[in-house]
Motif scaffolding. Sequence first.
Motif, mmCIF file in Angstrom:
data_model
loop_
_atom_site.group_PDB
_atom_site.id
_atom_site.type_symbol
_atom_site.label_atom_id
_atom_site.label_comp_id
_atom_site.label_asym_id
_atom_site.label_seq_id
_atom_site.Cartn_x
_atom_site.Cartn_y
_atom_site.Cartn_z
ATOM 1 N N LEU A 188 1.028 -13.656 11.534
ATOM 2 C CA LEU A 188 0.055 -12.742 11.734
ATOM 3 C C LEU A 188 0.163 -11.209 11.728
ATOM 4 N N LYS A 189 1.146 -11.073 12.627
ATOM 5 C CA LYS A 189 1.537 -9.586 12.859
ATOM 6 C C LYS A 189 1.768 -8.861 11.322
ATOM 7 N N MET A 190 2.637 -9.711 10.799
ATOM 8 C CA MET A 190 3.041 -9.207 9.235
ATOM 9 C C MET A 190 1.769 -8.960 8.354
ATOM 10 N N ALA A 191 0.826 -9.914 8.382
ATOM 11 C CA ALA A 191 -0.450 -9.919 7.670
ATOM 12 C C ALA A 191 -1.537 -8.664 8.242
ATOM 13 N N LYS A 192 -1.356 -8.610 9.483
ATOM 14 C CA LYS A 192 -2.154 -7.394 9.916
ATOM 15 C C LYS A 192 -1.306 -6.090 9.460
ATOM 16 N N MET A 193 -0.301 -6.174 9.455
ATOM 17 C CA MET A 193 0.442 -4.756 8.861
ATOM 18 C C MET A 193 0.101 -4.516 7.502
ATOM 19 N N ILE A 194 0.201 -5.672 6.708
ATOM 20 C CA ILE A 194 -0.236 -5.619 5.397
ATOM 21 C C ILE A 194 -1.700 -5.022 5.166
ATOM 22 N N GLU A 195 -2.278 -5.748 5.894
ATOM 23 C CA GLU A 195 -4.074 -5.531 5.821
ATOM 24 C C GLU A 195 -4.204 -3.928 5.948
ATOM 25 N N ILE A 196 -3.262 -3.506 7.085
ATOM 26 C CA ILE A 196 -3.578 -2.017 7.474
ATOM 27 C C ILE A 196 -3.142 -1.333 6.291
ATOM 28 N N THR A 197 -1.902 -1.569 5.906
ATOM 29 C CA THR A 197 -1.410 -0.839 4.714
ATOM 30 C C THR A 197 -2.178 -0.806 3.359
ATOM 31 N N ASP A 198 -2.760 -2.107 3.297
ATOM 32 C CA ASP A 198 -3.906 -1.981 2.023
ATOM 33 C C ASP A 198 -4.988 -1.105 2.230
ATOM 34 N N GLY A 199 -5.539 -1.225 3.481
ATOM 35 C CA GLY A 199 -6.677 -0.354 3.907
ATOM 36 C C GLY A 199 -6.255 1.110 3.652
ATOM 37 N N ASP A 200 -5.056 1.484 4.041
ATOM 38 C CA ASP A 200 -4.422 2.834 3.902
ATOM 39 C C ASP A 200 -4.561 3.253 2.546
ATOM 40 N N LEU A 201 -3.858 2.136 1.803
ATOM 41 C CA LEU A 201 -3.851 2.420 0.022
ATOM 42 C C LEU A 201 -4.842 2.701 -0.515
ATOM 43 N N ALA A 202 -5.943 1.810 0.133
ATOM 44 C CA ALA A 202 -7.362 1.926 -0.644
ATOM 45 C C ALA A 202 -7.951 3.352 -0.125
ATOM 46 N N GLY A 203 -7.676 3.881 1.124
ATOM 47 C CA GLY A 203 -8.271 5.203 1.572
ATOM 48 C C GLY A 203 -7.291 6.365 0.861
ATOM 49 N N ALA A 204 -6.322 5.989 0.422
ATOM 50 C CA ALA A 204 -5.371 6.861 -0.113
ATOM 51 C C ALA A 204 -5.794 7.114 -1.606
ATOM 52 N N LYS A 205 -6.152 5.865 -2.359
ATOM 53 C CA LYS A 205 -6.643 5.908 -3.663
ATOM 54 C C LYS A 205 -8.219 6.643 -3.874
ATOM 55 N N GLU A 206 -8.882 6.415 -2.820
ATOM 56 C CA GLU A 206 -10.129 7.190 -2.694
ATOM 57 C C GLU A 206 -10.139 8.598 -2.639
ATOM 58 N N ARG A 207 -9.028 9.133 -1.804
ATOM 59 C CA ARG A 207 -8.854 10.388 -1.645
ATOM 60 C C ARG A 207 -8.176 10.964 -2.878
ATOM 61 N N LEU A 208 -7.246 10.519 -3.642
ATOM 62 C CA LEU A 208 -6.722 10.703 -4.576
ATOM 63 C C LEU A 208 -7.770 10.944 -5.858
ATOM 64 N N THR A 209 -8.619 9.901 -5.946
ATOM 65 C CA THR A 209 -9.810 9.941 -7.216
ATOM 66 C C THR A 209 -10.847 11.009 -6.728
ATOM 67 N N LYS A 210 -11.152 11.367 -5.481
ATOM 68 C CA LYS A 210 -12.155 12.479 -5.101
ATOM 69 C C LYS A 210 -11.061 13.823 -5.561
ATOM 70 N N LEU A 211 -9.889 14.076 -5.201
ATOM 71 C CA LEU A 211 -9.139 15.210 -5.633
ATOM 72 C C LEU A 211 -9.014 15.340 -7.125
ATOM 73 N N ILE A 212 -9.059 14.331 -7.905
ATOM 74 C CA ILE A 212 -8.818 14.201 -9.201
ATOM 75 C C ILE A 212 -9.990 14.801 -9.855
ATOM 76 N N ARG A 213 -11.311 14.362 -9.295
ATOM 77 C CA ARG A 213 -12.712 14.757 -9.750
ATOM 78 C C ARG A 213 -13.007 16.195 -9.527
#
Length: 99
Positions: free
Chosen positions: A60-85
């Motif tokens: 469960l701890k590992m899954a939570k860490m991966i979930e947080i990492t995926d959330g950060d990854l999604a946030g990073a993708k959004e910021r990167l897309t915004k910067l590209i625009r």
Amino acid sequence: MTPNEKTIANFETRVRQLLLRFQDLEKENQELYGMLEKNEKDIAELRAKLEQQQNDYQSLKMAKMIEITDGDLAGAKERLTKLIREVNKCIAILTDEKQ
């Protein structure tokens, strides 16, 4: 009854008492061994359950860490897309100024 007969009768009585006490102790010993075996079995089951719970917790701890990492990854993708625009807008503005 002669003194020897009294002594022998007393001895027989004591031996019978000793045998009865031995049988009682033997029965108690068997019960205690049964309880000990049951307790050891319970302890083994509880240890197995604890180990399973610890494994589940680690998963469960590992899954939570991966979930947080995926959330950060999604946030990073959004910021990167915004910067590209924004960069594309700047390029478009610069291109319009050159013409």
